[in-house]
Design an enzyme around this catalytic site. Structure first.
Site, PDB file in Angstrom:
ATOM      1  N   ASP A  27      -6.922  32.431 -24.680  1.00 32.81           N
ATOM      2  CA  ASP A  27      -6.712  33.967 -24.044  1.00 32.81           C
ATOM      3  C   ASP A  27      -7.645  34.050 -22.987  1.00 32.81           C
ATOM      4  OD1 ASP A  27      -5.530  36.227 -23.623  1.00 32.81           O
ATOM      5  OD2 ASP A  27      -6.629  37.242 -25.441  1.00 32.81           O
ATOM      6  N   GLY A  28      -7.445  35.168 -22.134  1.00 37.19           N
ATOM      7  CA  GLY A  28      -8.386  35.435 -20.946  1.00 37.19           C
ATOM      8  C   GLY A  28      -8.122  35.090 -19.763  1.00 37.19           C
ATOM      9  N   GLY A  30      -6.095  35.888 -17.271  1.00 35.05           N
ATOM     10  CA  GLY A  30      -5.924  37.320 -16.333  1.00 35.05           C
ATOM     11  C   GLY A  30      -7.239  37.641 -16.076  1.00 35.05           C
ATOM     12  N   HIS A  44      -4.290  31.428 -14.696  1.00 33.10           N
ATOM     13  CA  HIS A  44      -3.161  30.698 -15.519  1.00 33.10           C
ATOM     14  C   HIS A  44      -3.312  28.975 -15.134  1.00 33.10           C
ATOM     15  CE1 HIS A  44      -1.587  33.701 -17.618  1.00 33.10           C
ATOM     16  NE2 HIS A  44      -0.955  34.459 -16.650  1.00 33.10           N
ATOM     17  N   ASN A  75       5.176  37.443 -24.766  1.00 30.34           N
ATOM     18  CA  ASN A  75       4.805  37.357 -23.430  1.00 30.34           C
ATOM     19  C   ASN A  75       5.765  37.391 -22.530  1.00 30.34           C
ATOM     20  OD1 ASN A  75       2.096  34.934 -24.326  1.00 30.34           O
ATOM     21  ND2 ASN A  75       1.869  36.945 -23.931  1.00 30.34           N
ATOM     22  N   TRP A  76       7.031  37.472 -22.685  1.00 26.12           N
ATOM     23  CA  TRP A  76       8.220  37.716 -21.941  1.00 26.12           C
ATOM     24  C   TRP A  76       8.123  39.136 -21.269  1.00 26.12           C
ATOM     25  CZ3 TRP A  76      10.984  33.349 -20.701  1.00 26.12           C
ATOM     26  CH2 TRP A  76      10.992  32.163 -21.613  1.00 26.12           C
TER      27      TRP A  76
END
Ligand code: IPE
Ligand code: IPE
Ligand code: MG
Length: 247
Positions: A27-28, A30, A44, A75-76
């Site tokens: 995570d992280g 973004g 990403h 996440n969609w």
């Protein structure tokens, strides 16, 4: 005032006492991009590179299992453009992984419902799994369209079907039998769950399997996660006392 900054002492990891299974919530990405004034997709891409480095390192130190959370069932909800970019990066990663398999010799599995992915991606996942089956080093499980609750519901439905069709007894179900219905069948529970990026939650990751996992949280964002950070997590784990409900 000090005239020089003292270097922090190196972290002591006992490589003969590694956890068998490490799980990471990657995570992280973004926030990493935002901090640099870049689009989230650049985060990403950087995160995918970190994954490559950490997975190879885990294999090199002799870790048995590494499970990473790459894309959740939730996440969609993200903008189509971001989801598309993540899927594009996944395709690129898998193509490269297939090309380097003989060198890397990492066994790869996928946890999650792959059916909403494009036919091309599903085919790449299958090929990756198929080719790497024979490797006996580290097993890397990539959680894709994975959700802990979704996994449990699927297991419950599969078990109900087996009961209906006489293959299972509705009055007897052990934990290990139930584990056989999960995506993680055959894989021991994670000993250590790592979440970078400062968030202190599981976000639907390995709900059943992390019953007795040790947790390690760090503010470092996933694209900045390094071998040294992994050492810190393992060293913290090695300093814990695991009791599993005993004394
Ligand atoms: C993790 O990074 C990658 C995925 C969830 C696919 P994020 O994209 O969640 O990054 P932040 O949390 O917004 O910084
Ligand atoms: C968890 O991160 C999923 C992955 C890292 C793949 P999220 O960024 O989706 O989680 P929340 O929304 O912060 O809980
Ligand atoms: Mg996030």
């Amino acid at each position: 005032m000090a005239f020089f900054q003292k270097k922090p002492a190196p972290v002591q990891v006992d490589f003969n006492r590694l956890p068998r299974h490490i799980a990471i919530i990657m995570d992280g990405n973004g926030r990493w991009a935002k901090k640099r004034g870049l689009p989230r997709t650049a985060g990403h891409a950087a995160g995918a590179e970190t994954f490559r480095t950490i997975a190879t390192y885990c294999k090199d130190i002799g870790l048995e299992y590494l499970t990473v959370y790459a894309f959740s069932t939730e996440n969609w909800k993200r903008p189509e453009e971001e989801v598309g970019a993540i899927m594009g990066l996944l395709k690129r990663y898998l193509l490269e992984a297939i090309g380097q398999m003989e060198r890397d010799r990492v066994k790869m599995e996928f946890f999650g419902d792959l059916s909403p992915l494009t036919g091309e991606l599903r085919q790449l996942c299958r090929r990756t799994q198929e080719i790497s089956k024979r490797y006996e080093g580290c097993q890397v499980n990539i959680c894709l369209n994975y959700g802990g609750r979704d996994e449990l519901l699927r297991a419950a439905m599969a078990y109900a079907r087996d009961c209906q069709e006489g293959r299972a007894d509705p009055n007897h179900l052990s934990e290990s039998q139930f584990g056989g219905y999960l995506f993680s069948r055959g894989v021991p529970d994670p000993d250590l769950v790592i979440r970078p990026s400062g968030e202190l939650r599981l976000s639907n990751f390995l709900l059943w399997q992390s019953a007795y996992a040790e947790f390690y949280f760090t503010d470092v964002l996933w694209p900045d996660f390094s071998k040294e950070e992994l050492h810190r997590a393992i060293a913290a784990y090695q300093g814990r006392s695991r009791r599993f409900g005993g004394v």
